[in-house]
Design a protein around this motif. Structure first.
Motif, PDB file in Angstrom:
ATOM      1  N   THR A 114       0.854  -1.187   0.000  1.00 10.79           N
ATOM      2  CA  THR A 114       0.000   0.000   0.000  1.00 10.79           C
ATOM      3  C   THR A 114       0.885   1.231   0.000  1.00 10.79           C
ATOM      4  O   THR A 114       1.756   1.367   0.851  1.00 10.79           O
ATOM      5  CB  THR A 114      -0.898   0.014   1.254  1.00 10.79           C
ATOM      6  OG1 THR A 114      -1.710  -1.159   1.258  1.00 10.79           O
ATOM      7  CG2 THR A 114      -1.786   1.249   1.275  1.00 10.79           C
ATOM      8  N   TRP A 115       0.684   2.113  -0.976  1.00 12.35           N
ATOM      9  CA  TRP A 115       1.439   3.365  -1.094  1.00 12.35           C
ATOM     10  C   TRP A 115       0.458   4.520  -0.878  1.00 12.35           C
ATOM     11  O   TRP A 115      -0.610   4.552  -1.495  1.00 12.35           O
ATOM     12  CB  TRP A 115       2.033   3.517  -2.471  1.00 12.35           C
ATOM     13  CG  TRP A 115       2.941   2.441  -2.966  1.00 12.35           C
ATOM     14  CD1 TRP A 115       2.783   1.088  -2.861  1.00 12.35           C
ATOM     15  CD2 TRP A 115       4.157   2.632  -3.686  1.00 12.35           C
ATOM     16  NE1 TRP A 115       3.822   0.443  -3.473  1.00 12.35           N
ATOM     17  CE2 TRP A 115       4.676   1.361  -3.989  1.00 12.35           C
ATOM     18  CE3 TRP A 115       4.845   3.762  -4.120  1.00 12.35           C
ATOM     19  CZ2 TRP A 115       5.860   1.180  -4.701  1.00 12.35           C
ATOM     20  CZ3 TRP A 115       6.023   3.584  -4.827  1.00 12.35           C
ATOM     21  CH2 TRP A 115       6.529   2.312  -5.099  1.00 12.35           C
ATOM     22  N   THR A 116       0.797   5.460  -0.018  1.00 10.72           N
ATOM     23  CA  THR A 116      -0.012   6.669   0.149  1.00 10.72           C
ATOM     24  C   THR A 116       0.933   7.866   0.115  1.00 10.72           C
ATOM     25  O   THR A 116       2.000   7.838   0.735  1.00 10.72           O
ATOM     26  CB  THR A 116      -0.809   6.669   1.466  1.00 10.72           C
ATOM     27  OG1 THR A 116       0.086   6.500   2.555  1.00 10.72           O
ATOM     28  CG2 THR A 116      -1.845   5.557   1.475  1.00 10.72           C
ATOM     29  N   GLY A 117       0.543   8.884  -0.613  1.00  7.87           N
ATOM     30  CA  GLY A 117       1.403  10.049  -0.737  1.00  7.87           C
ATOM     31  C   GLY A 117       0.628  11.289  -1.121  1.00  7.87           C
ATOM     32  O   GLY A 117      -0.582  11.239  -1.347  1.00  7.87           O
ATOM     33  N   HIS A 138       5.925  16.082  -8.126  1.00  5.84           N
ATOM     34  CA  HIS A 138       6.228  14.801  -7.501  1.00  5.84           C
ATOM     35  C   HIS A 138       5.182  14.421  -6.461  1.00  5.84           C
ATOM     36  O   HIS A 138       4.456  15.250  -5.960  1.00  5.84           O
ATOM     37  CB  HIS A 138       7.652  14.770  -6.925  1.00  5.84           C
ATOM     38  CG  HIS A 138       7.884  15.613  -5.716  1.00  5.84           C
ATOM     39  ND1 HIS A 138       8.010  16.960  -5.744  1.00  5.84           N
ATOM     40  CD2 HIS A 138       8.044  15.261  -4.438  1.00  5.84           C
ATOM     41  CE1 HIS A 138       8.230  17.418  -4.533  1.00  5.84           C
ATOM     42  NE2 HIS A 138       8.255  16.407  -3.713  1.00  5.84           N
ATOM     43  N   ILE A 139       5.151  13.123  -6.205  1.00  5.59           N
ATOM     44  CA  ILE A 139       4.290  12.556  -5.180  1.00  5.59           C
ATOM     45  C   ILE A 139       5.214  11.859  -4.195  1.00  5.59           C
ATOM     46  O   ILE A 139       6.041  11.040  -4.590  1.00  5.59           O
ATOM     47  CB  ILE A 139       3.282  11.564  -5.783  1.00  5.59           C
ATOM     48  CG1 ILE A 139       2.341  12.293  -6.753  1.00  5.59           C
ATOM     49  CG2 ILE A 139       2.502  10.860  -4.687  1.00  5.59           C
ATOM     50  CD1 ILE A 139       1.455  11.369  -7.564  1.00  5.59           C
ATOM     51  N   ALA A 140       5.105  12.219  -2.940  1.00  7.41           N
ATOM     52  CA  ALA A 140       5.979  11.638  -1.916  1.00  7.41           C
ATOM     53  C   ALA A 140       5.132  11.102  -0.779  1.00  7.41           C
ATOM     54  O   ALA A 140       4.078  11.649  -0.450  1.00  7.41           O
ATOM     55  CB  ALA A 140       6.954  12.688  -1.402  1.00  7.41           C
ATOM     56  N   GLY A 141       5.618  10.014  -0.179  1.00  8.41           N
ATOM     57  CA  GLY A 141       4.890   9.441   0.941  1.00  8.41           C
ATOM     58  C   GLY A 141       5.552   8.182   1.459  1.00  8.41           C
ATOM     59  O   GLY A 141       6.758   7.992   1.311  1.00  8.41           O
ATOM     60  N   THR A 142       4.734   7.315   2.041  1.00  9.10           N
ATOM     61  CA  THR A 142       5.237   6.056   2.576  1.00  9.10           C
ATOM     62  C   THR A 142       4.469   4.894   1.961  1.00  9.10           C
ATOM     63  O   THR A 142       3.328   5.039   1.521  1.00  9.10           O
ATOM     64  CB  THR A 142       5.107   5.983   4.109  1.00  9.10           C
ATOM     65  OG1 THR A 142       3.737   6.154   4.464  1.00  9.10           O
ATOM     66  CG2 THR A 142       5.974   7.036   4.784  1.00  9.10           C
ATOM     67  N   ALA A 143       5.131   3.750   1.952  1.00 10.65           N
ATOM     68  CA  ALA A 143       4.522   2.519   1.459  1.00 10.65           C
ATOM     69  C   ALA A 143       4.777   1.431   2.488  1.00 10.65           C
ATOM     70  O   ALA A 143       5.701   1.532   3.301  1.00 10.65           O
ATOM     71  CB  ALA A 143       5.117   2.140   0.106  1.00 10.65           C
TER      72      ALA A 143
END
Length: 188
Positions: A114-117, A138-143
């Motif tokens: 699961t990636w959310t950003g 850009h799209i940044a987040g955590t997975a």
């Protein structure tokens, strides 16, 4: 659990009332994105990029961008994606796929990732050494992977070319690299 919601989660077991139906602020289907990942706690040790492509039907594809890779240029199914406003969601639902790389068998398993950003325009940590002052869409987040309890950071960069001169008629605020197309007031 409503598959028409922009934050639809195929892993959800029950509806928690969090479905939203906001339109995305960016069409991510028009260009490939390059995903950089960092597996350290501080999100500072970035690995090389992998290309991700997103279809308008919500399908996400994993593409190996190293010409020496046995699956180079052959998109592999990854899962489903959605975007609500600036919020991005990617769910790995595809079957595992295998290949041999440097005489070693490797299996990639996107299932339960699961990636959310969040989308923004600005500098990117993952490529700061090469392009410290360059702004990217850009799209940044955590997975994370629920099977293994792993969590990692990601940045997806859109290498947009266009007019980067803000005094031009056709200035593109999302362009990272100037392509020489700038037109200035008074021109036709």
């Amino acid at each position: 659990t409503d598959d028409s919601a922009c934050n639809f989660d195929p892993f959800a077991g029950c509806n928690d009332g969090s479905c939203t139906f906001d339109e995305p602020n960016l069409d991510i289907t028009t260009h490939p994105w390059f995903a950089y990942t960092a597996y350290d706690d501080q999100c500072t040790s970035w690995s090389s990029s992998t290309e991700l492509q997103f279809d308008s039907d919500g399908t996400a594809w994993y593409v190996f961008n190293n010409p020496e890779h046995p699956l180079f240029g052959q998109p592999q199914p990854y899962g489903v994606w959605s975007m609500c406003g600036d919020e991005f969601y990617l769910y790995g639902t595809a079957e595992p796929f295998s290949f041999v790389w440097f005489d070693s068998p490797i299996t990639l398993n996107p299932q339960n990732n699961t990636w959310t950003g969040t989308f923004s325009v600005g500098t990117a940590e993952s490529v700061a050494d090469q392009w410290a002052d360059t702004e990217f869409a850009h799209i940044a987040g955590t997975a994370s992977n629920s099977d293994f309890g792993e969590t990692w950071c990601f940045e997806m960069l859109w290498w947009i070319q266009g007019c980067t001169d803000d005094s031009a008629c056709n200035f593109d605020p999302f362009a990272a690299f100037d392509d020489g197309s700038c037109a200035f007031p008074g021109c036709t």
